[in-house]
Design a protein around this motif. Sequence first.
Motif, PDB file in Angstrom:
ATOM      1  N   CYS A   8      -0.669   4.111   6.274  1.00 14.31           N
ATOM      2  CA  CYS A   8      -0.518   5.241   7.182  1.00 14.31           C
ATOM      3  C   CYS A   8       0.488   6.189   6.565  1.00 14.31           C
ATOM      4  O   CYS A   8       1.557   5.776   6.154  1.00 14.31           O
ATOM      5  CB  CYS A   8      -0.031   4.752   8.542  1.00 14.31           C
ATOM      6  SG  CYS A   8       0.414   6.094   9.640  1.00 14.31           S
ATOM      7  N   TYR A   9       0.161   7.447   6.513  1.00 12.43           N
ATOM      8  CA  TYR A   9       1.036   8.445   5.928  1.00 12.43           C
ATOM      9  C   TYR A   9       1.626   9.275   7.052  1.00 12.43           C
ATOM     10  O   TYR A   9       0.898   9.854   7.843  1.00 12.43           O
ATOM     11  CB  TYR A   9       0.226   9.315   4.976  1.00 12.43           C
ATOM     12  CG  TYR A   9       1.014  10.367   4.268  1.00 12.43           C
ATOM     13  CD1 TYR A   9       1.838  10.011   3.205  1.00 12.43           C
ATOM     14  CD2 TYR A   9       0.942  11.691   4.634  1.00 12.43           C
ATOM     15  CE1 TYR A   9       2.552  10.965   2.529  1.00 12.43           C
ATOM     16  CE2 TYR A   9       1.654  12.645   3.962  1.00 12.43           C
ATOM     17  CZ  TYR A   9       2.457  12.288   2.909  1.00 12.43           C
ATOM     18  OH  TYR A   9       3.162  13.241   2.245  1.00 12.43           O
ATOM     19  N   THR A  10       2.929   9.308   7.173  1.00 11.90           N
ATOM     20  CA  THR A  10       3.560  10.024   8.282  1.00 11.90           C
ATOM     21  C   THR A  10       4.208  11.323   7.854  1.00 11.90           C
ATOM     22  O   THR A  10       4.850  11.979   8.643  1.00 11.90           O
ATOM     23  CB  THR A  10       4.640   9.142   8.942  1.00 11.90           C
ATOM     24  OG1 THR A  10       5.638   8.854   7.968  1.00 11.90           O
ATOM     25  CG2 THR A  10       4.050   7.872   9.505  1.00 11.90           C
ATOM     26  N   GLY A  11       4.047  11.729   6.629  1.00 14.24           N
ATOM     27  CA  GLY A  11       4.664  12.963   6.170  1.00 14.24           C
ATOM     28  C   GLY A  11       5.762  12.708   5.171  1.00 14.24           C
ATOM     29  O   GLY A  11       5.891  13.421   4.208  1.00 14.24           O
ATOM     30  N   ARG A  12       6.580  11.713   5.418  1.00  8.59           N
ATOM     31  CA  ARG A  12       7.682  11.433   4.502  1.00  8.59           C
ATOM     32  C   ARG A  12       7.679  10.007   3.996  1.00  8.59           C
ATOM     33  O   ARG A  12       8.215   9.720   2.951  1.00  8.59           O
ATOM     34  CB  ARG A  12       9.013  11.698   5.184  1.00  8.59           C
ATOM     35  CG  ARG A  12       9.312  13.160   5.342  1.00  8.59           C
ATOM     36  CD  ARG A  12      10.658  13.340   5.916  1.00  8.59           C
ATOM     37  NE  ARG A  12      10.637  12.812   7.278  1.00  8.59           N
ATOM     38  CZ  ARG A  12      11.645  12.865   8.092  1.00  8.59           C
ATOM     39  NH1 ARG A  12      12.773  13.377   7.706  1.00  8.59           N
ATOM     40  NH2 ARG A  12      11.549  12.393   9.312  1.00  8.59           N
ATOM     41  N   THR A  13       7.101   9.110   4.746  1.00  9.78           N
ATOM     42  CA  THR A  13       7.153   7.714   4.341  1.00  9.78           C
ATOM     43  C   THR A  13       5.766   7.099   4.387  1.00  9.78           C
ATOM     44  O   THR A  13       4.897   7.555   5.108  1.00  9.78           O
ATOM     45  CB  THR A  13       8.075   6.897   5.267  1.00  9.78           C
ATOM     46  OG1 THR A  13       7.617   7.044   6.606  1.00  9.78           O
ATOM     47  CG2 THR A  13       9.509   7.348   5.152  1.00  9.78           C
ATOM     48  N   VAL A  14       5.602   6.048   3.630  1.00 13.15           N
ATOM     49  CA  VAL A  14       4.369   5.283   3.637  1.00 13.15           C
ATOM     50  C   VAL A  14       4.688   3.929   4.241  1.00 13.15           C
ATOM     51  O   VAL A  14       5.658   3.284   3.843  1.00 13.15           O
ATOM     52  CB  VAL A  14       3.813   5.101   2.201  1.00 13.15           C
ATOM     53  CG1 VAL A  14       2.588   4.218   2.213  1.00 13.15           C
ATOM     54  CG2 VAL A  14       3.498   6.448   1.590  1.00 13.15           C
ATOM     55  N   ARG A 138     -10.245   5.673  -2.649  1.00 17.94           N
ATOM     56  CA  ARG A 138      -9.624   6.767  -3.390  1.00 17.94           C
ATOM     57  C   ARG A 138      -8.308   7.226  -2.762  1.00 17.94           C
ATOM     58  O   ARG A 138      -7.749   8.237  -3.160  1.00 17.94           O
ATOM     59  CB  ARG A 138     -10.585   7.950  -3.456  1.00 17.94           C
ATOM     60  CG  ARG A 138     -11.909   7.624  -4.098  1.00 17.94           C
ATOM     61  CD  ARG A 138     -12.088   8.142  -5.485  1.00 17.94           C
ATOM     62  NE  ARG A 138     -12.246   9.545  -5.608  1.00 17.94           N
ATOM     63  CZ  ARG A 138     -13.352  10.225  -5.338  1.00 17.94           C
ATOM     64  NH1 ARG A 138     -14.420   9.618  -4.923  1.00 17.94           N
ATOM     65  NH2 ARG A 138     -13.380  11.518  -5.502  1.00 17.94           N
ATOM     66  N   CYS A 139      -7.810   6.484  -1.780  1.00 13.79           N
ATOM     67  CA  CYS A 139      -6.587   6.925  -1.106  1.00 13.79           C
ATOM     68  C   CYS A 139      -5.369   6.726  -2.012  1.00 13.79           C
ATOM     69  O   CYS A 139      -5.321   5.823  -2.832  1.00 13.79           O
ATOM     70  CB  CYS A 139      -6.410   6.219   0.224  1.00 13.79           C
ATOM     71  SG  CYS A 139      -6.002   4.481   0.117  1.00 13.79           S
ATOM     72  N   ASP A 140      -4.441   7.621  -1.864  1.00 14.36           N
ATOM     73  CA  ASP A 140      -3.158   7.561  -2.554  1.00 14.36           C
ATOM     74  C   ASP A 140      -2.163   8.330  -1.681  1.00 14.36           C
ATOM     75  O   ASP A 140      -1.968   9.528  -1.863  1.00 14.36           O
ATOM     76  CB  ASP A 140      -3.252   8.179  -3.942  1.00 14.36           C
ATOM     77  CG  ASP A 140      -1.962   8.056  -4.731  1.00 14.36           C
ATOM     78  OD1 ASP A 140      -0.938   7.621  -4.157  1.00 14.36           O
ATOM     79  OD2 ASP A 140      -1.965   8.409  -5.918  1.00 14.36           O
ATOM     80  N   PRO A 141      -1.578   7.661  -0.692  1.00 15.50           N
ATOM     81  CA  PRO A 141      -0.707   8.353   0.255  1.00 15.50           C
ATOM     82  C   PRO A 141       0.432   9.125  -0.400  1.00 15.50           C
ATOM     83  O   PRO A 141       0.837  10.162   0.117  1.00 15.50           O
ATOM     84  CB  PRO A 141      -0.165   7.223   1.132  1.00 15.50           C
ATOM     85  CG  PRO A 141      -1.186   6.157   1.045  1.00 15.50           C
ATOM     86  CD  PRO A 141      -1.728   6.237  -0.353  1.00 15.50           C
ATOM     87  N   LEU A 142       0.932   8.653  -1.515  1.00 14.15           N
ATOM     88  CA  LEU A 142       2.024   9.357  -2.180  1.00 14.15           C
ATOM     89  C   LEU A 142       1.573  10.689  -2.763  1.00 14.15           C
ATOM     90  O   LEU A 142       2.382  11.576  -3.008  1.00 14.15           O
ATOM     91  CB  LEU A 142       2.645   8.474  -3.254  1.00 14.15           C
ATOM     92  CG  LEU A 142       3.281   7.179  -2.729  1.00 14.15           C
ATOM     93  CD1 LEU A 142       3.807   6.336  -3.886  1.00 14.15           C
ATOM     94  CD2 LEU A 142       4.368   7.473  -1.727  1.00 14.15           C
ATOM     95  N   GLN A 143       0.262  10.841  -2.990  1.00 11.18           N
ATOM     96  CA  GLN A 143      -0.299  12.095  -3.478  1.00 11.18           C
ATOM     97  C   GLN A 143      -0.948  12.903  -2.356  1.00 11.18           C
ATOM     98  O   GLN A 143      -1.599  13.906  -2.616  1.00 11.18           O
ATOM     99  CB  GLN A 143      -1.334  11.816  -4.578  1.00 11.18           C
ATOM    100  CG  GLN A 143      -0.780  11.145  -5.805  1.00 11.18           C
ATOM    101  CD  GLN A 143       0.257  12.008  -6.504  1.00 11.18           C
ATOM    102  OE1 GLN A 143       0.066  13.205  -6.669  1.00 11.18           O
ATOM    103  NE2 GLN A 143       1.360  11.403  -6.894  1.00 11.18           N
TER     104      GLN A 143
END
Length: 194
Positions: A8-14, A138-143
Amino acid sequence: LAFAARLCYTGRTVHVLRRAPLENQGSDSMHNELTEQDLEMMRKELDHRKLELMPELIEEVKRTRAFGDLSENFEYKAAKQAQNRNRSRIRYLERMIKNARVIEDTSAADEVGLFDKVELYFEDDGETDTIQVVTSVRCDPLQGRISRDAPLGRAVLGKKQGDRVQVATEDGDSYTVVVRAITKGQDDGTGSIL
């Protein structure tokens, strides 16, 4: 034992919300919902691993085996580990391809769909961030590439500009985002396959 991480991507943290063995995921996981581009990328990687990388690794194992005592032969152990990692990846790709169900983006021009870039305003922390909704492989929350199966991805799919969306995470928390802008996208093959 292979594990799947729900992100889950919250904007600043994974946050890794849950780790569950793949074998214990419900019947919804029997088919991998992938795009034709995902499948093509997997087939190319599979061919490369079987036809090019595997013969190289077999040759490296043979070469390092000749160094002598296997109990103290680091090069041999490293070559065997690389060969085993390659075999494991081949099995994973074969299983994903075998269980694939091809999906396409069917969203309207004014709705969030697969591969669209979405500018979101996170009400809880007052920040704006842009994400791209992609397939789970293909997910990459940091990107900023968020899986359509993640809580945030599920919540914004099908929404329109201006919609206020409550995102419920798998650990029972929730947060609110507002869809500020949608830039229609297409599957251009960016992002590596997990």
